[in-house]
Design an enzyme around this catalytic site. Structure first.
Site, mmCIF file in Angstrom:
data_model
loop_
_atom_site.group_PDB
_atom_site.id
_atom_site.type_symbol
_atom_site.label_atom_id
_atom_site.label_comp_id
_atom_site.label_asym_id
_atom_site.label_seq_id
_atom_site.Cartn_x
_atom_site.Cartn_y
_atom_site.Cartn_z
ATOM 1 C CB ALA A 13 67.721 67.227 84.399
ATOM 2 N N GLY B 49 71.353 58.289 77.823
ATOM 3 C CA GLY B 49 72.803 58.508 76.667
ATOM 4 C C GLY B 49 72.077 59.872 75.663
ATOM 5 C CB SER C 289 77.335 72.940 73.548
ATOM 6 O OG SER C 289 77.865 73.001 75.321
ATOM 7 C CB THR D 32 74.651 60.416 86.153
ATOM 8 O OG1 THR D 32 75.084 61.916 86.029
ATOM 9 C CG2 THR D 32 74.706 60.091 87.975
ATOM 10 C CB THR E 197 77.682 75.147 79.524
ATOM 11 O OG1 THR E 197 77.693 76.075 78.459
ATOM 12 C CG2 THR E 197 78.334 74.112 78.951
ATOM 13 C CG ASN F 59 64.019 72.040 79.354
ATOM 14 O OD1 ASN F 59 64.127 73.093 79.566
ATOM 15 N ND2 ASN F 59 63.164 71.797 78.090
ATOM 16 C CD GLU G 207 71.144 67.112 83.012
ATOM 17 O OE1 GLU G 207 71.307 67.814 81.841
ATOM 18 O OE2 GLU G 207 71.835 66.273 83.162
ATOM 19 C CB THR H 162 76.563 64.422 76.551
ATOM 20 O OG1 THR H 162 76.031 65.023 77.237
ATOM 21 C CG2 THR H 162 78.284 64.743 76.297
#
Length: 397
Positions: free
Chosen positions: A255, A143, A151, A177, A378, A253, A376, A145
Site C-alpha cells: 500500500a 483490519g 503505529s 477504509t 506516519t 509495504n 500506512e 489498526t
C-alpha cells in the site's frame, strides 16, 4: 574551411514534465496513464467535489474502475490484469489526481485485501475471492489498526481462540477504509500461534461495522470501525501461509508503494491548477504569473514534483526487478507526501481566497493529504525506519 554543424534546437520541455519522464515510460505504461487520466477527467472530476462536500463515496464508479482492470492490477491470474509495478504506480498517481479517496479505494482493494489472499491464502481461498474482487463484485477491507494501537500494531488486543473447527474472534479495528461497504475483511488478530490473518465475511454473526463521521479529510471515502464480539470464523478462513507481523507489514509495504505514487497525483493537480490560475488572474495590470514571488512558488512546486516522480519511477523499477527494500518505500512515501502537502499549501496561496472553495480542487487535496501523511506509517515512523537503516540503531524502543 570546416563545415558548419547546426545543432537542432532542443524544444522547451512541458511545464508538467520538465524532465521528459514520459520518455522513460514504456508504451504500455503510457497507455495505462492515458486511460486512467481520461477516466478521472471524464468521470471522477465532475462529481468528486459534491461527494467530498456530502461525505459520500462515489460507489457508482466501482463497475468502471473494475472494468478498467484497476482492482488487483499488479497481481497475476484470478481475473487480475497482471501489469507491472510501474503501471500500478502510474494508475495510483492518476487516480489521486482526482481524489485520494478514489486511490485509497483501489489501494485497499488490491494491496491490502487482495494481496494477502493472493500471497498467503490457500488455492481454494484464491479461487473463491480473488476473481470476484477483481471484478468489483466483492469489496474488501483490511483490519489492522486499533483504537489504542496505530503505529505499534504488534500490541493489538484483537484476539482469536480456536474452538473445534472455528476461531472465536473478539476485538475492534479503527480507521478502516471501505469497512462498512466491504463484503470481506482481512483481519489480523493474536492467537496461540502468533498473529494470524482471517477472512471475515460480511453478515457473519458478531461482526459489525460503523462509519466514522465528522471527518474533515478523505470525505469522499468510507472510513469505519470494525467490531468483533464472539465472531465465529471457520478454520478454513485463516490465511494458512503466514504467521506473525510479516503478513500485515508486507501488505502495508504494498500500500505504501501506491501511496508514494498517488501523492504525486494530488501534488500535480494542485500545481496545474495554480499554474493555470496564475496565467489568467490579473492584478496590478498583468497576470500574477508574471510576478517574481508567484514564479518562485511555481518553480519550487515544479522542481519537487519532478524529483518525486523520478524517486517513484526508480521505486517501481526496483520493484519490477524484485530488488525493492522496504526502506526505499519509506523514503519515497515520506518525501512525496511531505512535498505534496507543501505544494498544496503553496498552490492555495496563489489562488488566495478562491483556494479554499470546492470550485477548485486544492483545499480538498490539501485536507486529504493530511490523512495520507498519517496512514500506512506516519511521517515520524518512516523517519525512524530510514534512520535505523542508515545508522543500524533501533530508535523505536
Amino acid at each position: 574551411m570546416a563545415a558548419t554543424v547546426t545543432t537542432p534546437k532542443t524544444p522547451m520541455p512541458s511545464a508538467i514534465d520538465l524532465y521528459n519522464i514520459d520518455h522513460l515510460l514504456s508504451e504500455e505504461e503510457r497507455m495505462v496513464r492515458d486511460t486512467v487520466r481520461r477516466f478521472v477527467q471524464e468521470k471522477v472530476n465532475p462529481v468528486i467535489g459534491g461527494h467530498f462536500e456530502a461525505g459520500t463515496f462515489p460507489r457508482e464508479l466501482i463497475p468502471e474502475i473494475a472494468e478498467l482492470g484497476l482492482l488487483g492490477m499488479h497481481l497475476e491470474g484470478y481475473g487480475c490484469a497482471g501489469l507491472n509495478a510501474v503501471s500500478y504506480g502510474i494508475a495510483c498517481q492518476e487516480l489521486e489526481a482526482g481524489d485520494s479517496g478514489i486511490r485509497s479505494f483501489v489501494s485497499v482493494q488490491g494491496s491490502l485485501a487482495m494481496f494477502p489472499i493472493y500471497s498467503y491464502g490457500s488455492e481454494e481461498q484464491k479461487q473463491k475471492y480473488l476473481p470476484k474482487m477483481a471484478s468489483g463484485e466483492f469489496i474488501g477491507c483490511f483490519g489492522l489498526t486499533e483504537p489504542d494501537f496505530g503505529s505499534d500494531p504488534s500490541g493489538m488486543r484483537t484476539n482469536a481462540r480456536l474452538e473445534g473447527n472455528q476461531y472465536v474472534l473478539n476485538g475492534s479495528k479503527m480507521w478502516i477504509t471501505n469497512g462498512s461497504v466491504a463484503d470481506i475483511a482481512v483481519v489480523w488478530a493474536k492467537t496461540d500461534e502468533g498473529i494470524r490473518g482471517f477472512i471475515v465475511e460480511k453478515g457473519t454473526p458478531g461482526f459489525t461495522a460503523n462509519d466514522i463521521k465528522h471527518k474533515l479529510s478523505l470525505r469522499a471515502s468510507v472510513t469505519s470501525e470494525l467490531h468483533f464480539d464472539d465472531c465465529r470464523i471457520p478454520a478454513e478462513n485463516v490465511l494458512p501461509n503466514v504467521k506473525g507481523m510479516k503478513g500485515p507489514l508486507s501488505c502495508l509495504n504494498e500500500a505504501r508503494f501506491g501511496i508514494a505514487w498517488g501523492a504525486m497525483g494530488a501534488m500535480r493537480a494542485c500545481y496545474e491548477t495554480a499554474l493555470e490560475y496564475a496565467k489568467t488572474r490579473v492584478q496590478f495590470g498583468k497576470p500574477i504569473a508574471g510576478f517574481q514571488l508567484v514564479q518562485q512558488k511555481l518553480a519550487i512546486m515544479a522542481t519537487e514534483l519532478t524529483k518525486a516522480q523520478l524517486l517513484s519511477l526508480q521505486l517501481g523499477r526496483l520493484k519490477d526487478e524484485g530488488i525493492l527494500h522496504p526502506v526505499q518505500i519509506s523514503i519515497a512515501k515520506r518525501n512525496n507526501v511531505r512535498e505534496a502537502i507543501k505544494a498544496a499549501r503553496e498552490a492555495r496561496s496563489i489562488l488566495g481566497a478562491n483556494g479554499v472553495t470546492l470550485e477548485y480542487p486544492i483545499s480538498r487535496h490539501m485536507n486529504n493529504l493530511e490523512s495520507v501523511f498519517t496512514y500506512e506509517g506516519t511521517d515520524d515512523i518512516h523517519t525512524l525506519i530510514i534512520g535505523q537503516a542508515i545508522t543500524g540503531m533501533n530508535a523505536f524502543a
